[in-house]
Design a protein around this motif. Structure first.
Motif, PDB file in Angstrom:
ATOM      1  N   TYR A   1       0.820  -1.172   0.014  1.00  0.00           N
ATOM      2  CA  TYR A   1      -0.077   0.003  -0.029  1.00  0.00           C
ATOM      3  C   TYR A   1       0.745   1.208   0.087  1.00  0.00           C
ATOM      4  CZ  TYR A   1      -3.963  -3.180   1.255  1.00  0.00           C
ATOM      5  OH  TYR A   1      -4.981  -4.055   1.304  1.00  0.00           O
ATOM      6  N   GLU A   2       1.962   1.164   0.654  1.00  0.00           N
ATOM      7  CA  GLU A   2       2.923   2.367   0.756  1.00  0.00           C
ATOM      8  C   GLU A   2       3.475   2.626  -0.573  1.00  0.00           C
ATOM      9  OE1 GLU A   2       2.886   4.673   3.072  1.00  0.00           O
ATOM     10  OE2 GLU A   2       1.234   3.249   3.787  1.00  0.00           O
ATOM     11  N   GLU A   3       3.924   1.370  -1.146  1.00  0.00           N
ATOM     12  CA  GLU A   3       4.445   1.741  -2.653  1.00  0.00           C
ATOM     13  C   GLU A   3       3.312   2.197  -3.576  1.00  0.00           C
ATOM     14  OE1 GLU A   3       5.950  -2.160  -3.866  1.00  0.00           O
ATOM     15  OE2 GLU A   3       7.231  -2.320  -2.395  1.00  0.00           O
ATOM     16  N   LEU A   4       1.998   1.978  -3.414  1.00  0.00           N
ATOM     17  CA  LEU A   4       1.034   2.308  -4.176  1.00  0.00           C
ATOM     18  C   LEU A   4       0.974   3.836  -3.872  1.00  0.00           C
ATOM     19  CD1 LEU A   4      -1.509  -0.536  -4.087  1.00  0.00           C
ATOM     20  CD2 LEU A   4      -0.277   0.181  -6.028  1.00  0.00           C
ATOM     21  N   ARG A   5       0.897   4.153  -2.587  1.00  0.00           N
ATOM     22  CA  ARG A   5       0.804   5.558  -2.374  1.00  0.00           C
ATOM     23  C   ARG A   5       1.836   6.281  -3.064  1.00  0.00           C
ATOM     24  NH1 ARG A   5      -1.706   6.938   2.556  1.00  0.00           N
ATOM     25  NH2 ARG A   5      -1.058   5.092   3.521  1.00  0.00           N
ATOM     26  N   GLU A   6       3.060   5.577  -2.842  1.00  0.00           N
ATOM     27  CA  GLU A   6       4.425   6.634  -3.755  1.00  0.00           C
ATOM     28  C   GLU A   6       4.125   6.716  -5.008  1.00  0.00           C
ATOM     29  OE1 GLU A   6       7.795   8.620  -3.659  1.00  0.00           O
ATOM     30  OE2 GLU A   6       6.733   8.073  -2.077  1.00  0.00           O
ATOM     31  N   GLU A   7       3.598   5.605  -5.567  1.00  0.00           N
ATOM     32  CA  GLU A   7       3.455   5.971  -7.207  1.00  0.00           C
ATOM     33  C   GLU A   7       2.240   6.536  -7.759  1.00  0.00           C
ATOM     34  OE1 GLU A   7       3.099   1.553  -8.365  1.00  0.00           O
ATOM     35  OE2 GLU A   7       4.952   1.120  -7.366  1.00  0.00           O
TER      36      GLU A   7
ATOM     37  N   GLY B   1      -0.482   8.092  -5.355  1.00  0.00           N
ATOM     38  CA  GLY B   1      -1.085   9.003  -4.566  1.00  0.00           C
ATOM     39  C   GLY B   1      -2.140   8.525  -3.620  1.00  0.00           C
ATOM     40  N   LEU B   2      -3.331   9.389  -3.404  1.00  0.00           N
ATOM     41  CA  LEU B   2      -4.181   9.075  -2.213  1.00  0.00           C
ATOM     42  C   LEU B   2      -5.059   7.801  -2.818  1.00  0.00           C
ATOM     43  CD1 LEU B   2      -5.078  12.551  -1.498  1.00  0.00           C
ATOM     44  CD2 LEU B   2      -3.479  10.970  -0.354  1.00  0.00           C
ATOM     45  N   VAL B   3      -5.330   7.474  -4.031  1.00  0.00           N
ATOM     46  CA  VAL B   3      -6.257   6.618  -4.677  1.00  0.00           C
ATOM     47  C   VAL B   3      -5.594   5.800  -5.660  1.00  0.00           C
ATOM     48  CG1 VAL B   3      -8.560   6.047  -5.635  1.00  0.00           C
ATOM     49  CG2 VAL B   3      -8.300   7.683  -3.986  1.00  0.00           C
ATOM     50  N   ALA B   4      -5.311   4.437  -5.652  1.00  0.00           N
ATOM     51  CA  ALA B   4      -4.301   3.865  -6.638  1.00  0.00           C
ATOM     52  C   ALA B   4      -5.095   2.812  -7.367  1.00  0.00           C
ATOM     53  CB  ALA B   4      -3.405   3.291  -5.660  1.00  0.00           C
ATOM     54  N   PRO B   5      -4.764   2.503  -8.602  1.00  0.00           N
ATOM     55  CA  PRO B   5      -5.339   1.454  -9.172  1.00  0.00           C
ATOM     56  C   PRO B   5      -4.582  -0.027  -9.067  1.00  0.00           C
ATOM     57  CG  PRO B   5      -4.134   2.344 -10.909  1.00  0.00           C
ATOM     58  CD  PRO B   5      -3.963   3.284  -9.553  1.00  0.00           C
ATOM     59  N   ALA B   6      -5.233  -1.096  -8.845  1.00  0.00           N
ATOM     60  CA  ALA B   6      -4.627  -2.152  -8.487  1.00  0.00           C
ATOM     61  C   ALA B   6      -5.637  -3.500  -8.887  1.00  0.00           C
ATOM     62  CB  ALA B   6      -4.473  -2.364  -7.074  1.00  0.00           C
ATOM     63  N   LEU B   7      -5.129  -4.620  -8.982  1.00  0.00           N
ATOM     64  CA  LEU B   7      -5.766  -5.651  -9.075  1.00  0.00           C
ATOM     65  C   LEU B   7      -6.195  -6.844  -8.002  1.00  0.00           C
ATOM     66  CD1 LEU B   7      -3.770  -6.670 -12.476  1.00  0.00           C
ATOM     67  CD2 LEU B   7      -5.984  -5.642 -12.236  1.00  0.00           C
ATOM     68  N   LEU B   8      -7.402  -7.250  -7.831  1.00  0.00           N
ATOM     69  CA  LEU B   8      -7.887  -8.333  -7.050  1.00  0.00           C
ATOM     70  C   LEU B   8      -7.664  -9.497  -7.556  1.00  0.00           C
ATOM     71  CD1 LEU B   8     -11.413  -6.786  -5.788  1.00  0.00           C
ATOM     72  CD2 LEU B   8      -9.014  -6.622  -4.724  1.00  0.00           C
ATOM     73  N   HIS B   9      -7.951 -10.679  -6.879  1.00  0.00           N
ATOM     74  CA  HIS B   9      -7.785 -11.960  -7.367  1.00  0.00           C
ATOM     75  C   HIS B   9      -8.401 -12.213  -8.589  1.00  0.00           C
ATOM     76  CE1 HIS B   9      -7.442 -12.069  -2.968  1.00  0.00           C
ATOM     77  NE2 HIS B   9      -6.836 -13.059  -2.973  1.00  0.00           N
ATOM     78  N   GLU B  10      -7.610 -13.052  -9.610  1.00  0.00           N
ATOM     79  CA  GLU B  10      -8.003 -13.290 -10.999  1.00  0.00           C
ATOM     80  C   GLU B  10      -7.997 -11.929 -11.760  1.00  0.00           C
ATOM     81  OE1 GLU B  10     -11.641 -15.412 -10.876  1.00  0.00           O
ATOM     82  OE2 GLU B  10     -10.888 -17.166 -10.073  1.00  0.00           O
ATOM     83  N   ASP B  11      -7.128 -11.038 -11.132  1.00  0.00           N
ATOM     84  CA  ASP B  11      -6.824  -9.723 -11.801  1.00  0.00           C
ATOM     85  C   ASP B  11      -8.139  -8.944 -12.369  1.00  0.00           C
ATOM     86  OD1 ASP B  11      -4.064 -10.394 -11.957  1.00  0.00           O
ATOM     87  OD2 ASP B  11      -4.050 -11.311 -14.085  1.00  0.00           O
ATOM     88  N   VAL B  12      -8.806  -8.838 -11.258  1.00  0.00           N
ATOM     89  CA  VAL B  12     -10.140  -8.026 -11.352  1.00  0.00           C
ATOM     90  C   VAL B  12      -9.622  -6.571 -10.984  1.00  0.00           C
ATOM     91  CG1 VAL B  12     -12.369  -7.529 -10.521  1.00  0.00           C
ATOM     92  CG2 VAL B  12     -11.545  -9.967 -10.905  1.00  0.00           C
ATOM     93  N   PRO B  13      -9.830  -5.467 -11.883  1.00  0.00           N
ATOM     94  CA  PRO B  13      -9.320  -4.202 -11.531  1.00  0.00           C
ATOM     95  C   PRO B  13     -10.377  -3.709 -10.520  1.00  0.00           C
ATOM     96  CG  PRO B  13     -10.660  -4.202 -13.459  1.00  0.00           C
ATOM     97  CD  PRO B  13     -10.466  -5.510 -13.169  1.00  0.00           C
ATOM     98  N   MET B  14      -9.413  -2.762  -9.499  1.00  0.00           N
ATOM     99  CA  MET B  14     -10.095  -2.282  -8.486  1.00  0.00           C
ATOM    100  C   MET B  14      -9.254  -0.993  -7.986  1.00  0.00           C
ATOM    101  SD  MET B  14     -12.817  -3.321  -6.332  1.00  0.00           S
ATOM    102  CE  MET B  14     -13.519  -2.997  -4.727  1.00  0.00           C
TER     103      MET B  14
END
Length: 494
Positions: A47-53, A55-68
């Motif tokens: 989460y801290e890496e995502l914050r650094e990359e 900011g305050l809201v970051a795109p990521a992938l849940l299980h089976e690469d579902v975007p969130m």
């Protein structure tokens, strides 16, 4: 001007995914970070890496690469949960559900599947269901609950106090919340090892999780039918009798939410507080020295290690903006409790004392804020206090780095907390206090490490709902009690 960021509802071909067989470093399609699998073993660091990359809201992938989207900022999380006109908890609004990206066998389906409960409802339906839950909770006798927590704690400690060793997770933290919640909903006779095991199993997603869930629901539906026929003075009966007119199915589903959420969150909270007491000499010294009360210790833990690290999820009802990111209608957002609690704008110094500050995200906020948070706090506060009073010399029975956690996207659950102490005799907490006069209580006797004479504990029952809680057995001095003494008696629920 801020350039439009990558939306998790699409992909960017310019960001190629790692080739098959690559260690991956947690990178998935579109260059998005995965919140599962290799590279996601330490979600706090991720989460801290995502914050650094991002900011305050970051795109990521849940299980089976579902975007969130992952909401990392404290105020951004509060804005999301407090704006039902923009963000809903109805999973049916999620594009990933509507377009079939989320399959019926998705690993997170227990968290995703829509249910007819207040947690997923909006508008008038939310007010109807949540109104019934709030009304039932508002009539709970909190002093009586604290007395029961103390008796249940004494009963559990009696089971291992003579051995001199125990696992405070499986023998205490996972049992106390279930014992208390079974009492609250009016089915203390159902509390046993089997219901605790079923609750643990259904949350792990094991092969037997479906059967465990079926057992829990069968128990709750039978209890609902009994209370429909013969109402009593308990949470279930008040839920049934509320003017909202909940069906038996709705009552059973809400009982499951109350029982299981309280069990998992409070078990984690208890284990987290006890672990810090046993592994952090400074923390324990503050308790022993009176610089910190148990309620303050619990609140500090809710900041540092919230029982649920994230909640899935919220869903955009229209195009909007959050934390500098463009959120499209149908996007899913993860409520980032743990990352929000360490937002540098709120906590620039993570070592700073947060005692007494309740602005953390541990119980969410807005219309869906946890309605039973005061009961959870009471279980942790009274349970930890009573345990440490019975076992003032308790110490960790392994090296701190040998402790293990079972981690998931929703929480981080301590597997075991082995401890050792000098064997103690069982006590009877129902025994009446001695009438022999003793000197007035000194303030230092409230510190941990001082053995307080106590009676021992039979199995918690409803037969004596107003039995005294002799957490501190002394005779009253002659004359009217002092203000301090009256405050102390109120705290103990007398």
């Amino acid at each position: 001007m801020t350039p439009e960021p990558l939306s998790p509802t699409g992909t960017d071909d310019s960001l190629a995914a790692p080739p098959p067989g690559c260690p991956a470093h947690g990178i998935g399609p579109g260059g998005l970070r995965r919140l599962y699998g290799p590279g996601a073993e330490n979600l706090g660091a991720l989460y801290e890496e995502l914050r650094e990359e991002h900011g305050l809201v970051a795109p990521a992938l849940l299980h089976e690469d579902v975007p969130m989207w992952v909401v990392l900022g404290h105020s951004e999380n509060m804005r999301m949960v407090s704006t039902p006109s923009l963000y809903s908890r109805d999973t049916r609004l999620w594009d990933a559900v509507q377009d079939g990206t989320i399959k019926p066998d998705h690993p997170l389906m227990p968290h995703i599947a829509w249910q007819p409960i207040c947690c997923h409802a909006e508008g008038d339906e939310h007010q109807r269901l949540r109104g019934a839950v709030n009304a039932a909770i508002s009539t709970i006798n909190h002093r009586g609950v604290r007395r029961h927590i103390n008796r249940a704690t004494q009963h559990l400690v009696n089971k291992f106090c003579e051995a001199g060793t125990a696992d405070l997770v499986s023998q205490f933290a996972e049992h106390l919340p279930m014992a208390v919640m079974c009492e609250v909903v009016g089915m203390p006779e159902e509390y046993n090892d089997r219901i605790v095991q079923a609750a643990r199993d259904m949350l792990k997603g094991t092969e037997t999780a479906i059967a465990s869930n079926a057992y829990i629901m069968d128990t709750l539906m039978r209890h609902t039918a009994r209370r429909r026929a013969q109402p009593q003075d308990d949470f279930t009966s008040r839920l049934i009798s509320h003017p909202a007119g909940l069906t038996d199915h709705e009552v059973g589903e809400h009982l499951r939410v109350v029982l299981i959420v309280a069990f998992e969150s409070t078990a984690n909270l208890l284990a987290n507080v006890l672990r810090v007491v046993l592994t952090d000499p400074g923390f324990r010294a503050q308790l022993n020295g009176g610089q910190m009360t148990v309620p303050q210790a619990v609140e500090q833990s809710l900041w540092d290690e919230p029982p649920f690290s994230t909640i899935l999820g919220y869903f955009a009802k229209q195009d909007t903006e959050l934390g500098g990111q463009r959120i499209r209608k149908g996007d899913g957002l993860l409520l980032g409790i743990a990352p929000g609690n360490v937002d540098p704008r709120v906590r620039p110094d993570l070592s700073a004392n947060m005692m007494g500050n309740r602005s953390h995200l541990a119980f969410s906020g807005g219309p869906h804020e946890c309605p039973g948070q005061d009961i959870g706090r009471a279980i942790a506060e009274v349970g930890v206090d009573a345990l440490l009073t019975r076992l003032p010399d308790v110490r960790l029975d392994c090296e701190e780095d040998e402790l293990r956690w079972r981690a998931s996207i929703s929480n981080r659950h301590l597997v075991e907390l082995p401890v050792r102490f000098e064997p103690k005799p069982q006590q009877d907490v129902m025994e009446k206090p001695s009438s022999n006069p003793v000197p007035p209580q000194r303030a230092k006797d409230l510190e941990f490490g001082t053995v307080r004479p106590q009676p021992a504990a039979p199995e918690p029952t409803t037969s004596d709902p107003v039995a005294p809680t002799p957490m501190l057995v002394t005779a009253e001095p002659a004359g009217r009690p002092t203000v301090f003494r009256r405050l102390l008696r109120w705290w103990r629920g007398e």
